[in-house]
Design an enzyme around this catalytic site. Sequence first.
Site, PDB file in Angstrom:
ATOM      1  N   LYS A  65       0.892  -1.281  -0.069  1.00 52.69           N
ATOM      2  CA  LYS A  65       0.034   0.006  -0.017  1.00 52.69           C
ATOM      3  C   LYS A  65       1.017   1.378   0.122  1.00 52.69           C
ATOM      4  CE  LYS A  65      -0.919   0.211   4.945  1.00 52.69           C
ATOM      5  NZ  LYS A  65      -1.751   0.017   6.051  1.00 52.69           N
ATOM      6  N   GLU A 174     -13.425  -9.395   8.128  1.00 55.49           N
ATOM      7  CA  GLU A 174     -12.881  -8.559   9.367  1.00 55.49           C
ATOM      8  C   GLU A 174     -13.661  -7.871  10.456  1.00 55.49           C
ATOM      9  OE1 GLU A 174      -9.677  -5.574   7.825  1.00 55.49           O
ATOM     10  OE2 GLU A 174     -10.896  -4.113   9.059  1.00 55.49           O
ATOM     11  N   ASN A 195      -8.979  -6.722  13.253  1.00 55.81           N
ATOM     12  CA  ASN A 195      -8.341  -5.291  13.003  1.00 55.81           C
ATOM     13  C   ASN A 195      -7.963  -4.693  14.347  1.00 55.81           C
ATOM     14  OD1 ASN A 195      -7.021  -3.193  11.924  1.00 55.81           O
ATOM     15  ND2 ASN A 195      -8.933  -2.850  10.761  1.00 55.81           N
TER      16      ASN A 195
END
Length: 476
Positions: A65, A174, A195
Amino acid sequence: MILDTIVAATRERVAVLKKVKPIEAVRQAALVRAEEERTASGGTFTFPFERALMEGSMNFICEIKKASPSKGVIVEEFPFVDIAKEYEEAGAAAISVLTEPAYFMGVDSYVTDVADVVTIPILRKDFIVDEYQIYESKVLGASAILLLCSVLDEEELARFMALATELGLSCLVEAHNEEEVKKALAVNARIIGINNRDLKDFSVDVGNSIRLRSLIPDGVIVVAESGIKSADEIEALREHQIHAALIGETLMRSEDKTKALTELFGPVRGLQVKICGLSRTEDITVVNNPAVRPTYAGFVFAESPRRVSVSDARNLISQMAPQIQAVGVFVNEDVETMAHLAETVPLQVIQLHGDETEDMIKQLRQLTTARIWKAVRVQSEDDVLRWNESVADLLLFDAYKTDAYGGTGHVFDWKLLKKCTKPFILAGGIHSKNVARAIRNVKPYAIDASSGLETDGVKNKEKIFHFMDIIKKVRN
Ligand SMILES: O=C(O)c1ccccc1NCC(=O)[C@H](O)[C@H](O)COP(=O)(O)O
């Protein structure tokens, strides 16, 4: 909240995409690709993403990313294809590729470009709000998608998971809190990501994965996500039976991905290396180099493109650094000949790579002081267990192929070795892209490579140096 803003932007993006390329066209392309994959793997999907997350004691999903809403631009330089290659060599189990454009500076085609250069599975990380994106993910070449419990209701989660499964895609579902974990469990998620980042205020707490892990039953793969930086954190995740860690920023900022993963995973001490199939003086010069110098060098006396004559082997071994031990590789040779060659070439190890029996090993034991290794070409767990009590000094596990005894370049299913209780050597299609994973996940006494270090049928100096460089970084 930022999440609402991103989701709203994503819905607009998908609406535009649908006008450019209608959903039916994307659906058809996805179905064709899924069918091709299913046929190629004998009529069932293999779900490589979830398999990869169960291979080792800790499996890394390494993320590509450029930016994030919490950190802004993370790296100015973004050679994402090279980063993907580095991740694979570093020992990543899978690669996560951000495709969200506005806040993560992602691009859909990154998935395809990465899939073209690596063999490990890819997670397409985006904000999935529409079936359209699931078909699209399949066409792009992903093996898995991310589904957020904070964005999708139970009905949507179940519907999207069913569609993904129909296409052979895995879903990383998630959750961030107890309520979301329960939602993931209610839809029977096979992989739950916890997360550690609170998307409301971006605060990170790695303990979140550990606390919520206890809510998840055995049989579900658990992935800790976000903010993971240290070996201590990885150790804590491992102790709590968390299967995988998804790591983005820490790795994106590290100069050397292989060293970074070794720091996180911990070094693998004491591993030995065998380079097999040496046949030229140049090969000896390479292995003699202190930067290479494997513990063992293999010389093939059996039928093979790498076969050496007795006189060539004698000559090559006489030039070899004394620290390197010579291994003679034989296929169904008679015991007297092998014992004689061990004495006269000389060979420190006799590697039996054919259909030799335990009785033959015992006879050979009477005739030579050389160590004896038995190569076992693994097709099932039984092949491994059958040799567990062998008098051979070591077992060497290799891939099975019908047309050659060894040097095939084929990788077998390493999980078949799980019940092997003795030290062993791992062979079969080992090269720089899979050696870090092989070492960490399989934990062999030694690693053996031959064709993976060759170009056009002969040993390649650069490949050997690069291979040894990776091994050194994994060891310490
Ligand atoms: O290497 C050969 O050509 C060979 C031929 C016949 C029997 C054994 C042979 N090699 C034995 C080895 O120890 C190889 O290193 C092992 O099979 C792994 O080879 P590769 O899959 O090419 O790395």
